[in-house]
Design an enzyme around this catalytic site. Structure first.
Site, PDB file in Angstrom:
ATOM      1  N   ASP A  39      -1.001 -13.001   2.196  1.00 19.12           N
ATOM      2  CA  ASP A  39      -1.500 -11.736   1.649  1.00 19.12           C
ATOM      3  C   ASP A  39      -1.791 -12.011   0.171  1.00 19.12           C
ATOM      4  O   ASP A  39      -0.887 -12.067  -0.654  1.00 19.12           O
ATOM      5  CB  ASP A  39      -0.421 -10.655   1.811  1.00 19.12           C
ATOM      6  CG  ASP A  39      -0.845  -9.321   1.218  1.00 19.12           C
ATOM      7  OD1 ASP A  39      -1.818  -9.292   0.437  1.00 19.12           O
ATOM      8  OD2 ASP A  39      -0.191  -8.305   1.520  1.00 19.12           O
ATOM      9  N   ARG A  57     -11.803   0.068  -4.047  1.00 21.80           N
ATOM     10  CA  ARG A  57     -10.532   0.137  -3.324  1.00 21.80           C
ATOM     11  C   ARG A  57     -10.784  -0.148  -1.847  1.00 21.80           C
ATOM     12  O   ARG A  57     -11.564   0.558  -1.209  1.00 21.80           O
ATOM     13  CB  ARG A  57      -9.977   1.553  -3.510  1.00 21.80           C
ATOM     14  CG  ARG A  57      -8.635   1.853  -2.956  1.00 21.80           C
ATOM     15  CD  ARG A  57      -8.075   3.078  -3.651  1.00 21.80           C
ATOM     16  NE  ARG A  57      -7.867   2.768  -5.054  1.00 21.80           N
ATOM     17  CZ  ARG A  57      -6.823   2.088  -5.533  1.00 21.80           C
ATOM     18  NH1 ARG A  57      -5.862   1.686  -4.721  1.00 21.80           N
ATOM     19  NH2 ARG A  57      -6.729   1.820  -6.819  1.00 21.80           N
ATOM     20  N   LYS A  95      -7.883  -5.308  -6.846  1.00 26.68           N
ATOM     21  CA  LYS A  95      -6.905  -5.720  -7.868  1.00 26.68           C
ATOM     22  C   LYS A  95      -7.596  -6.725  -8.791  1.00 26.68           C
ATOM     23  O   LYS A  95      -8.599  -6.373  -9.398  1.00 26.68           O
ATOM     24  CB  LYS A  95      -5.641  -6.244  -7.188  1.00 26.68           C
ATOM     25  CG  LYS A  95      -4.961  -5.156  -6.336  1.00 26.68           C
ATOM     26  CD  LYS A  95      -3.632  -5.594  -5.790  1.00 26.68           C
ATOM     27  CE  LYS A  95      -2.910  -4.460  -5.085  1.00 26.68           C
ATOM     28  NZ  LYS A  95      -3.190  -4.354  -3.654  1.00 26.68           N
TER      29      LYS A  95
HETATM   30  N1  DSN Z   1       0.783  -0.781  -4.361  1.00 33.54           N
HETATM   31  C1  DSN Z   1       0.272  -2.102  -4.643  1.00 33.54           C
HETATM   32  C2  DSN Z   1       0.891  -2.674  -5.852  1.00 33.54           C
HETATM   33  O1  DSN Z   1       1.006  -1.955  -6.811  1.00 33.54           O
HETATM   34  O2  DSN Z   1       1.253  -3.842  -5.886  1.00 33.54           O
HETATM   35  C3  DSN Z   1       0.365  -3.002  -3.496  1.00 33.54           C
HETATM   36  O3  DSN Z   1      -0.231  -2.403  -2.388  1.00 33.54           O
END
Ligand code: DSN
Length: 429
Positions: A198, A233, A227
């Site tokens: 992941d 998203r 990210k």
């Molecule tokens: N909620 C995310 C994070 O902040 O790492 C992961 O899904």
């Protein structure tokens, strides 16, 4: 902009506009967030949201998919090219659904899956008892070493030999060190397990080849796209076509992943998001993206050193990626109060458990800080030192006038590095 929305629904328009201001006027240090390009934003707000496209390009259940097929094919081909993958599924609505599809394709309910303990930096979908993963599968948690606060591959190997899991899962949400995926692969091979990675947090670093590559060694790699990868998203799955452990299965691995996503878990894909993923993958193929990721890491390293100089303890003594996990114990404050105080001066982070934390997740001993958004805004090492100092001052501050002064310094910094300077949600253009 937003002229129709402002007229028709001023309440929602006001919330959207206030959020733009919040993002502009604060230092966003939540390690899992980023700020997408205006092209990605534009694509998200298009008529592609209207289209039902159950199925995959050229194999849909509804008519009229010729244009969304182009967008999805671009997303698939760019993802494969960016990561050097044999197969890509760009439909998962989010990382949780990407992980669910990977488990469905690789294992049966009740099977054993080894994954990092949530309390040591794992994720909710890596076996938490309150999540579907922990309810459907038998998770065997591994941890980090108490001494080094880093993964102990010998211990992981021993546990794998003892438990013989169906899947070994690597890839974490609060782990600041680089991950040796090739070593994980050796362990998986030794025990006859699938290796699943992941890479949600570090996908951007991997795309820029600044982190060991999981795609070359893992059976299935899941990710989010929002990210470090700096897209909309959403979720993403990359995999090999063939199933190396069960080559005689009726369906190959790529087919099993696709049918796990649709019709296994999801219905209609979000075509506006998939088109925006294509745009983001296109951006990530550009050389500027590599420079950006270099700076993300350089900024995290600088932030980490500066926080240590300010008297904070950094878990594992530093970072190799985009995040820093801080132990607040030396300053005598805990995660809940720390993140609230920081929010109040405009520095946004999240409270986080640290390895072997004796406190509860709602008020843990740590704070997780990330550099992706600040780096997108153009902040570099000198500003990281200033940010570290502002964080330390905030944590130690005990009166409102001190906090007001810090708040105005945060504001100066955000004004010097503007975000979405051309967006104006309050006026027509
Ligand atoms: N909620 C995310 C994070 O902040 O790492 C992961 O899904």
């Amino acid at each position: 902009m937003l002229e129709h929305l402002r007229q028709q629904d001023p309440e929602v328009a006001a919330a959207v506009s206030a959020e733009l201001n919040r993002q502009r006027n604060g230092l966003e240090m939540i390690a899992s967030e980023n700020a997408v390009s205006e092209s990605v934003l534009e694509t998200l707000g298009t008529v592609l949201t209207n289209k039902y496209a159950e199925g995959y390009p050229a194999k849909r259940y509804y008519g009229g998919n010729e244009h969304v097929d182009v967008a999805e094919t671009l997303a698939i081909e760019r993802a494969k090219h960016l990561f050097g993958a044999e197969h890509a599924n760009v439909q998962p609505h989010c990382g949780s659904q990407a992980n669910m599809a990977a488990y469905f394709a690789l294992a049966e309910p009740g099977d054993k899956i080894m994954a990092l303990d949530l309390a040591h930096g794992g994720h909710l979908t890596h076996g938490s008892r309150v999540n579907f993963s922990g309810k459907l599968y038998s998770f065997i948690p591994y941890g980090v070493s108490r001494e080094t606060e880093t993964l102990d591959l010998d211990q992981i190997r021993e546990l794998a030999l003892q438990e013989r899991p169906k899947i070994i899962l690597a890839g974490f949400t609060a782990y600041p060190r680089s991950i040796d995926f090739a070593e994980f692969k050796k362990i998986a091979d030794e025990v006859g397990a699938y290796l699943m990675v992941d890479m949600a947090h570090i996908a951007g670093l991997i795309a820029a080849k600044l982190h060991p590559d999981p795609i070359a060694v893992a059976d299935v790699v899941t990710s989010t796209t929002h990210k470090t990868l700096r897209g909309p998203r959403g979720g993403l799955i990359l995999c090999r076509t063939e199933d190396r452990l069960r080559p005689n299965n009726k369906k190959n691995l790529a087919q099993r992943i696709d049918s796990a996503v649709f019709p296994g878990i999801q219905g209609g894909p979000l075509m506006h998001v998939i088109a925006a993923k294509a745009v983001a993958f296109g951006e990530a193929l550009h050389s500027d993206f590599i420079k950006y990721q270099h700076q993300v890491i350089a900024n995290a390293k600088e932030l980490s050193s500066a926080l240590i100089e300010e008297g904070l303890r950094v878990v594992s003594g530093g970072t190799d990626n985009h995040l820093v996990l801080v132990d607040l114990t030396p300053v005598g404050i805990f995660g809940q109060e720390a993140s609230t105080k920081l929010d109040n001066v405009g520095i946004h982070s999240n409270k986080n458990l640290i390895p072997f934390d004796e406190r509860k997740p709602t008020d843990p001993s740590g704070l997780r800080l990330g550099t992706p958004v600040l780096t997108t805004r153009g902040l570099c090492e000198p500003e990281m030192r200033r940010v570290a100092s502002l964080i330390a001052q905030t944590l130690k501050a005990n009166n409102e006038s001190e906090l007001n002064r810090i708040r105005s310094e945060v504001r100066q910094l955000t004004e010097a590095f503007p975000l979405y300077a051309n967006l104006d949600y309050n006026h027509d253009r």
